[in-house]
Design a protein around this motif. Sequence first.
Motif, PDB file in Angstrom:
ATOM      1  N   THR A   1     -13.419 -12.901  -5.274  1.00  0.00           N
ATOM      2  CA  THR A   1     -15.057 -12.345  -4.695  1.00  0.00           C
ATOM      3  C   THR A   1     -15.185 -11.443  -6.168  1.00  0.00           C
ATOM      4  O   THR A   1     -14.568 -10.198  -6.079  1.00  0.00           O
ATOM      5  N   THR A   2     -16.396 -11.442  -6.922  1.00  0.00           N
ATOM      6  CA  THR A   2     -17.389 -10.458  -8.028  1.00  0.00           C
ATOM      7  C   THR A   2     -18.179 -10.962  -7.576  1.00  0.00           C
ATOM      8  O   THR A   2     -18.868 -12.276  -7.334  1.00  0.00           O
ATOM      9  N   LEU A   3     -19.067  -9.464  -7.355  1.00  0.00           N
ATOM     10  CA  LEU A   3     -20.415  -9.531  -7.383  1.00  0.00           C
ATOM     11  C   LEU A   3     -20.322  -8.176  -8.474  1.00  0.00           C
ATOM     12  O   LEU A   3     -20.216  -7.728  -8.178  1.00  0.00           O
ATOM     13  N   SER A   4     -21.505  -9.440  -9.457  1.00  0.00           N
ATOM     14  CA  SER A   4     -21.842  -8.339 -10.441  1.00  0.00           C
ATOM     15  C   SER A   4     -23.997  -8.127 -10.492  1.00  0.00           C
ATOM     16  O   SER A   4     -24.437  -9.065  -9.751  1.00  0.00           O
ATOM     17  N   MET A   5     -24.110  -7.178 -10.891  1.00  0.00           N
ATOM     18  CA  MET A   5     -25.774  -7.018 -11.356  1.00  0.00           C
ATOM     19  C   MET A   5     -26.460  -6.011 -12.251  1.00  0.00           C
ATOM     20  O   MET A   5     -25.631  -5.255 -12.282  1.00  0.00           O
ATOM     21  N   ASP A   6     -26.728  -7.403 -13.057  1.00  0.00           N
ATOM     22  CA  ASP A   6     -27.646  -6.936 -14.605  1.00  0.00           C
ATOM     23  C   ASP A   6     -28.533  -6.559 -14.530  1.00  0.00           C
ATOM     24  O   ASP A   6     -28.986  -7.092 -13.963  1.00  0.00           O
ATOM     25  N   THR A   7     -28.638  -5.628 -14.712  1.00  0.00           N
ATOM     26  CA  THR A   7     -30.575  -4.537 -13.947  1.00  0.00           C
ATOM     27  C   THR A   7     -30.112  -4.415 -16.069  1.00  0.00           C
ATOM     28  O   THR A   7     -30.413  -3.542 -16.390  1.00  0.00           O
ATOM     29  N   ARG A   8     -32.174  -4.862 -16.113  1.00  0.00           N
ATOM     30  CA  ARG A   8     -32.443  -4.873 -17.952  1.00  0.00           C
ATOM     31  C   ARG A   8     -34.010  -3.903 -17.448  1.00  0.00           C
ATOM     32  O   ARG A   8     -34.629  -4.709 -16.870  1.00  0.00           O
ATOM     33  N   VAL A   9     -34.418  -2.951 -18.585  1.00  0.00           N
ATOM     34  CA  VAL A   9     -35.496  -2.443 -18.562  1.00  0.00           C
ATOM     35  C   VAL A   9     -36.106  -2.036 -19.909  1.00  0.00           C
ATOM     36  O   VAL A   9     -35.353  -1.552 -20.193  1.00  0.00           O
ATOM     37  N   SER A  10     -36.859  -2.847 -20.068  1.00  0.00           N
ATOM     38  CA  SER A  10     -37.625  -2.579 -21.799  1.00  0.00           C
ATOM     39  C   SER A  10     -39.539  -2.197 -21.179  1.00  0.00           C
ATOM     40  O   SER A  10     -39.903  -3.272 -20.908  1.00  0.00           O
ATOM     41  N   TRP A  11     -39.317  -1.101 -22.216  1.00  0.00           N
ATOM     42  CA  TRP A  11     -40.399  -0.443 -22.133  1.00  0.00           C
ATOM     43  C   TRP A  11     -40.933   0.199 -23.493  1.00  0.00           C
ATOM     44  O   TRP A  11     -40.481   1.036 -24.148  1.00  0.00           O
TER      45      TRP A  11
ATOM     46  N   SER B   1     -35.991  -6.776 -15.343  1.00  0.00           N
ATOM     47  CA  SER B   1     -35.359  -8.490 -14.943  1.00  0.00           C
ATOM     48  C   SER B   1     -34.042  -8.052 -14.575  1.00  0.00           C
ATOM     49  O   SER B   1     -33.530  -7.050 -14.393  1.00  0.00           O
ATOM     50  N   LEU B   2     -33.191  -8.990 -13.090  1.00  0.00           N
ATOM     51  CA  LEU B   2     -32.158  -8.648 -12.070  1.00  0.00           C
ATOM     52  C   LEU B   2     -31.675  -9.875 -12.475  1.00  0.00           C
ATOM     53  O   LEU B   2     -32.061 -10.645 -12.157  1.00  0.00           O
ATOM     54  N   ALA B   3     -30.461  -9.403 -12.517  1.00  0.00           N
ATOM     55  CA  ALA B   3     -29.746 -10.830 -12.554  1.00  0.00           C
ATOM     56  C   ALA B   3     -27.950 -10.653 -11.326  1.00  0.00           C
ATOM     57  O   ALA B   3     -27.449 -10.188 -12.551  1.00  0.00           O
ATOM     58  N   PRO B   4     -28.049 -11.257 -10.268  1.00  0.00           N
ATOM     59  CA  PRO B   4     -27.479 -11.004  -9.786  1.00  0.00           C
ATOM     60  C   PRO B   4     -26.660 -12.206  -9.596  1.00  0.00           C
ATOM     61  O   PRO B   4     -26.750 -13.255 -10.023  1.00  0.00           O
ATOM     62  N   THR B   5     -24.888 -12.274  -9.776  1.00  0.00           N
ATOM     63  CA  THR B   5     -24.302 -12.937  -9.766  1.00  0.00           C
ATOM     64  C   THR B   5     -22.805 -13.298  -8.734  1.00  0.00           C
ATOM     65  O   THR B   5     -22.082 -11.993  -8.603  1.00  0.00           O
ATOM     66  N   LEU B   6     -22.744 -13.753  -8.772  1.00  0.00           N
ATOM     67  CA  LEU B   6     -21.038 -14.015  -7.697  1.00  0.00           C
ATOM     68  C   LEU B   6     -20.881 -14.934  -7.990  1.00  0.00           C
ATOM     69  O   LEU B   6     -20.409 -15.946  -8.574  1.00  0.00           O
ATOM     70  N   ARG B   7     -19.325 -14.991  -7.942  1.00  0.00           N
ATOM     71  CA  ARG B   7     -18.121 -15.206  -8.267  1.00  0.00           C
ATOM     72  C   ARG B   7     -17.014 -15.491  -7.109  1.00  0.00           C
ATOM     73  O   ARG B   7     -16.247 -14.836  -6.773  1.00  0.00           O
TER      74      ARG B   7
END
Length: 235
Positions: free
Chosen positions: A87-97, A48-54
């Motif tokens: 301005t804030t930019l982040s991206m949560d990246t999660r991998v489950s295997w 899952s990828l979750a980019p967020t801009l504020r």
Amino acid sequence: ISQWISTDQRKPYSANLNLTYAVNGRGGWGYFPALGVTFRPASAMEVSLAPTLRRTSAVAQYVAAIPDETADRTFGARYIFSDLDQTTLSMDTRVSWTFTPRVSFQLFLQPFLSSGDYSGFKELHQPRKWDWDVYGEERGTLAETDLEITIDPDGDGTAAPFTLQHPDFNMRSLRGNAVLRWEYRPGSTLYLVWQQRRFNRITDGQFRFEEDYDALFRIPPENVFALKVSYWVGR
């Protein structure tokens, strides 16, 4: 105002989009788009990828309180505020295997970039009122450098000038951790853990994605490795 849309979460590929816009009666505003994308290339794997801009703009951001006996209206202190464009930019990246019923792997990464540009420094005119004296316009003088702000609150008056460290900032952060889990016998588990942290802060205030992103990976990392073993003792 907020709007959220999503595709079918049961399918191997799904996405959702959240759009939020906010404004207040004092002139501040913000918008917050957030995207989420999930991939399931196999039944045992999920990414899952979750980019967020504020983007926010505040018109009365607290900066400091400066003791000053000549500030009679505000009880012996000058309360300094300013406008703040952030301005804030982040991206949560999660991998489950899940490799087998007893062996699995989880990964989390979060690059984070944020900048804050302070401007329009001003002083609270009197308590309990939305009333300001802007330095260099309605009161005193103001001189800025990249590192400091020097303010004379009443020009040729009796109040002493003071200097503040410039509050502009660029923050660059990367947090990551990975966990390999192995249940080597029923009820007994081994965890191999890796954590990494990168962080620095500079006085700039301008959001430059390419420059900040490149600088993020030049920051020396702090790595932590840990091994945890649990053993279940049956009766």
